[in-house]
Design a protein around this motif. Sequence first.
Motif, PDB file in Angstrom:
ATOM      1  N   LEU A 190      13.314  -4.769   0.644  1.00  0.00           N
ATOM      2  CA  LEU A 190      14.194  -5.848   0.179  1.00  0.00           C
ATOM      3  C   LEU A 190      13.607  -7.216   0.518  1.00  0.00           C
ATOM      4  CD1 LEU A 190      17.573  -4.346   1.479  1.00  0.00           C
ATOM      5  CD2 LEU A 190      16.911  -4.560  -0.932  1.00  0.00           C
ATOM      6  N   CYS A 191      14.049  -8.249  -0.240  1.00  0.00           N
ATOM      7  CA  CYS A 191      13.611  -9.601   0.086  1.00  0.00           C
ATOM      8  C   CYS A 191      14.222 -10.010   1.438  1.00  0.00           C
ATOM      9  CB  CYS A 191      14.012 -10.589  -1.019  1.00  0.00           C
ATOM     10  SG  CYS A 191      15.759 -11.042  -1.055  1.00  0.00           S
ATOM     11  N   GLN A 192      13.646 -11.076   2.025  1.00  0.00           N
ATOM     12  CA  GLN A 192      14.092 -11.477   3.364  1.00  0.00           C
ATOM     13  C   GLN A 192      15.595 -11.772   3.398  1.00  0.00           C
ATOM     14  OE1 GLN A 192      12.073 -11.178   6.093  1.00  0.00           O
ATOM     15  NE2 GLN A 192      14.055 -11.454   7.108  1.00  0.00           N
ATOM     16  N   ASP A 193      16.075 -12.489   2.347  1.00  0.00           N
ATOM     17  CA  ASP A 193      17.512 -12.808   2.282  1.00  0.00           C
ATOM     18  C   ASP A 193      18.347 -11.539   2.317  1.00  0.00           C
ATOM     19  OD1 ASP A 193      17.328 -15.506   2.328  1.00  0.00           O
ATOM     20  OD2 ASP A 193      17.494 -15.784   0.141  1.00  0.00           O
ATOM     21  N   CYS A 194      17.939 -10.560   1.524  1.00  0.00           N
ATOM     22  CA  CYS A 194      18.733  -9.333   1.437  1.00  0.00           C
ATOM     23  C   CYS A 194      18.676  -8.517   2.724  1.00  0.00           C
ATOM     24  CB  CYS A 194      18.296  -8.494   0.238  1.00  0.00           C
ATOM     25  SG  CYS A 194      18.916  -9.161  -1.324  1.00  0.00           S
ATOM     26  N   GLN A 195      17.538  -8.619   3.439  1.00  0.00           N
ATOM     27  CA  GLN A 195      17.484  -7.935   4.736  1.00  0.00           C
ATOM     28  C   GLN A 195      18.539  -8.510   5.679  1.00  0.00           C
ATOM     29  OE1 GLN A 195      13.614  -7.327   6.431  1.00  0.00           O
ATOM     30  NE2 GLN A 195      12.650  -7.001   4.440  1.00  0.00           N
ATOM     31  N   ASN A 196      18.682  -9.838   5.636  1.00  0.00           N
ATOM     32  CA  ASN A 196      19.741 -10.467   6.443  1.00  0.00           C
ATOM     33  C   ASN A 196      21.129 -10.093   5.938  1.00  0.00           C
ATOM     34  OD1 ASN A 196      17.791 -11.733   7.957  1.00  0.00           O
ATOM     35  ND2 ASN A 196      17.826 -13.607   6.704  1.00  0.00           N
ATOM     36  N   ARG A 197      21.264 -10.091   4.614  1.00  0.00           N
ATOM     37  CA  ARG A 197      22.564  -9.755   4.030  1.00  0.00           C
ATOM     38  C   ARG A 197      23.001  -8.352   4.423  1.00  0.00           C
ATOM     39  NH1 ARG A 197      20.679 -12.140  -1.741  1.00  0.00           N
ATOM     40  NH2 ARG A 197      21.479 -14.257  -1.497  1.00  0.00           N
ATOM     41  N   LEU A 198      22.028  -7.446   4.446  1.00  0.00           N
ATOM     42  CA  LEU A 198      22.350  -6.052   4.762  1.00  0.00           C
ATOM     43  C   LEU A 198      23.015  -5.964   6.138  1.00  0.00           C
ATOM     44  CD1 LEU A 198      22.158  -3.217   3.595  1.00  0.00           C
ATOM     45  CD2 LEU A 198      19.943  -2.960   4.716  1.00  0.00           C
ATOM     46  N   ASP A 207      24.363 -10.248  -5.387  1.00  0.00           N
ATOM     47  CA  ASP A 207      24.149 -11.637  -5.804  1.00  0.00           C
ATOM     48  C   ASP A 207      22.668 -11.975  -5.956  1.00  0.00           C
ATOM     49  OD1 ASP A 207      26.068 -13.378  -6.467  1.00  0.00           O
ATOM     50  OD2 ASP A 207      26.415 -14.178  -4.451  1.00  0.00           O
ATOM     51  N   CYS A 208      21.795 -11.128  -5.414  1.00  0.00           N
ATOM     52  CA  CYS A 208      20.364 -11.473  -5.356  1.00  0.00           C
ATOM     53  C   CYS A 208      19.756 -11.544  -6.757  1.00  0.00           C
ATOM     54  CB  CYS A 208      19.594 -10.470  -4.501  1.00  0.00           C
ATOM     55  SG  CYS A 208      17.893 -11.000  -4.244  1.00  0.00           S
ATOM     56  N   LYS A 209      18.967 -12.596  -6.960  1.00  0.00           N
ATOM     57  CA  LYS A 209      18.349 -12.801  -8.281  1.00  0.00           C
ATOM     58  C   LYS A 209      17.018 -12.046  -8.387  1.00  0.00           C
ATOM     59  CE  LYS A 209      21.503 -15.883  -9.559  1.00  0.00           C
ATOM     60  NZ  LYS A 209      22.586 -15.103  -8.900  1.00  0.00           N
ATOM     61  N   ASN A 210      16.611 -11.447  -7.271  1.00  0.00           N
ATOM     62  CA  ASN A 210      15.331 -10.751  -7.211  1.00  0.00           C
ATOM     63  C   ASN A 210      15.429  -9.386  -7.931  1.00  0.00           C
ATOM     64  OD1 ASN A 210      13.141  -9.167  -6.283  1.00  0.00           O
ATOM     65  ND2 ASN A 210      12.923 -10.519  -4.495  1.00  0.00           N
ATOM     66  N   ASP A 211      14.596  -9.197  -8.950  1.00  0.00           N
ATOM     67  CA  ASP A 211      14.657  -7.966  -9.750  1.00  0.00           C
ATOM     68  C   ASP A 211      14.406  -6.717  -8.909  1.00  0.00           C
ATOM     69  OD1 ASP A 211      15.194  -9.401 -11.991  1.00  0.00           O
ATOM     70  OD2 ASP A 211      13.102  -9.491 -12.681  1.00  0.00           O
ATOM     71  N   ARG A 212      13.470  -6.851  -7.947  1.00  0.00           N
ATOM     72  CA  ARG A 212      13.140  -5.703  -7.110  1.00  0.00           C
ATOM     73  C   ARG A 212      14.352  -5.252  -6.296  1.00  0.00           C
ATOM     74  NH1 ARG A 212       8.698  -3.950  -3.255  1.00  0.00           N
ATOM     75  NH2 ARG A 212       9.540  -5.451  -1.779  1.00  0.00           N
ATOM     76  N   CYS A 213      15.078  -6.260  -5.736  1.00  0.00           N
ATOM     77  CA  CYS A 213      16.277  -5.936  -4.958  1.00  0.00           C
ATOM     78  C   CYS A 213      17.305  -5.218  -5.838  1.00  0.00           C
ATOM     79  CB  CYS A 213      16.886  -7.194  -4.359  1.00  0.00           C
ATOM     80  SG  CYS A 213      15.844  -7.958  -3.094  1.00  0.00           S
ATOM     81  N   GLN A 214      17.453  -5.714  -7.071  1.00  0.00           N
ATOM     82  CA  GLN A 214      18.434  -5.095  -7.971  1.00  0.00           C
ATOM     83  C   GLN A 214      18.010  -3.668  -8.329  1.00  0.00           C
ATOM     84  OE1 GLN A 214      21.408  -6.251  -8.496  1.00  0.00           O
ATOM     85  NE2 GLN A 214      20.925  -8.118  -7.368  1.00  0.00           N
TER      86      GLN A 214
END
Length: 419
Positions: A190-198, A207-214
């Motif tokens: 996951l992107c850094q933001d999503c790691q924190n979100r998790l 909410d993440c705009k990152n395609d990989r996260c989705q």
Amino acid sequence: MEMQRPRGTADLLPGQVEDWQRLEAIVTKILSAANYQEIRTPIFEHTELFERGVGDTTDIVSKEMYTFEDRGQRSVTLRPEGTAGVVRAYVENKLYGTGTVSKLFYYGPMFRYEKPQKGRFRQFHQYGAEVLGSEKPAIDAEVISLSLRILVGIGLKNLTVELNSVGCSVCRPVHRALMVERLTPHKDELCQDCQNRLEKNPLRLFDCKNDRCQAILRDADVPYIVDVLCDDCRTHFDAVQRYLKVMDVPFRLEKGLVRGLDYYTRTAWEITSPGFTTIAAGGRYNGLVEEIGGPPTPGIGFAGGIERALWVLGEQGGTLRSSERLDAFVAVADEGGEGTAMVVLETLRGRGIRADRDYQGRSLKSQFKLADRLQARYVVVIGESELQSGKATVKNLDDGEQREIPFPQLADEIEQGIR
Ligand SMILES: [Zn+2]
Ligand SMILES: [Zn+2]
């Protein structure tokens, strides 16, 4: 050195201010018709209010607030949004003690330290409404309908209400645990933001705009919160949709739409138009009043950006300037007409007829040109000959027709002509 306004701020010049006044009049009219009342709260509050009321894990609080110490070493913050202050005022003034639902609305400047771009300012302005004291799905439908009605009233087109439910303190922890369980094995991807979100707020991964996260979300087969609601939330959300349908409010389910914080519950929505970012957004917040120190009280509200609404309106070729024209221009033909011209202006303005004249000694011909530029409907000519005949010469600039009207009937005739 020439002084300039701070980056991310704007001067509203004559001509623009009128658009704002009209927009605010539309908001007031629509909300007053639904029995909402205006509330005005301070532009700065104790910083702690926003840390608790907006949430210190949000970008707003962690990165974007104008926070400073005042001369008494208290930390204060220019409000970054309107809801926290309204809820604070509701609690502090014990409005819950009235035993009725409080329906409130506001306008005003908000402040966020963001990168300025089209339609986004550091001092920006919002209108908004909050309803405190009801969890009935009917009020959700009312508030959603009003948030759309305002944008339609302003003249915006191609609007879509994107709707979702984000659950409650019963169903969200279950969903949260499921997300953590299924995504933790993929955490490093996951992107850094999503790691924190998790860790802090997994729901916001949607909410993440990152395609990989989705893609990871999809592959891990994580359900949307709206698909795993508890029975109470399901019943509530079904009712909201049923009411919206009978009220003829168009909406589209958007399962990925989330609101970040724990006290946001159930209904969440955004209003968008193709090619633009969100113009207005709202949600239910059944935990917020308690968070700010009040008794458990359900709440729901929305806010819309004024700069953004006017920008989208302009891009769509719309305008709020329908009533900007002058009703009557009083042209002074010669020195003899001066005094009477002032009397006529007073009379017309006294009736609410928008009237003006030249104060720069223009010739009659260039007074007509000025009247044209001001989009006057009528030009009233007053000079020696009009005084002698007791009749003003009145030209309708829309159809070119010219008439002589006795002075005592002048205001009546113009009033009829413009209504
Ligand atoms: Zn629930
Ligand atoms: Zn991400």
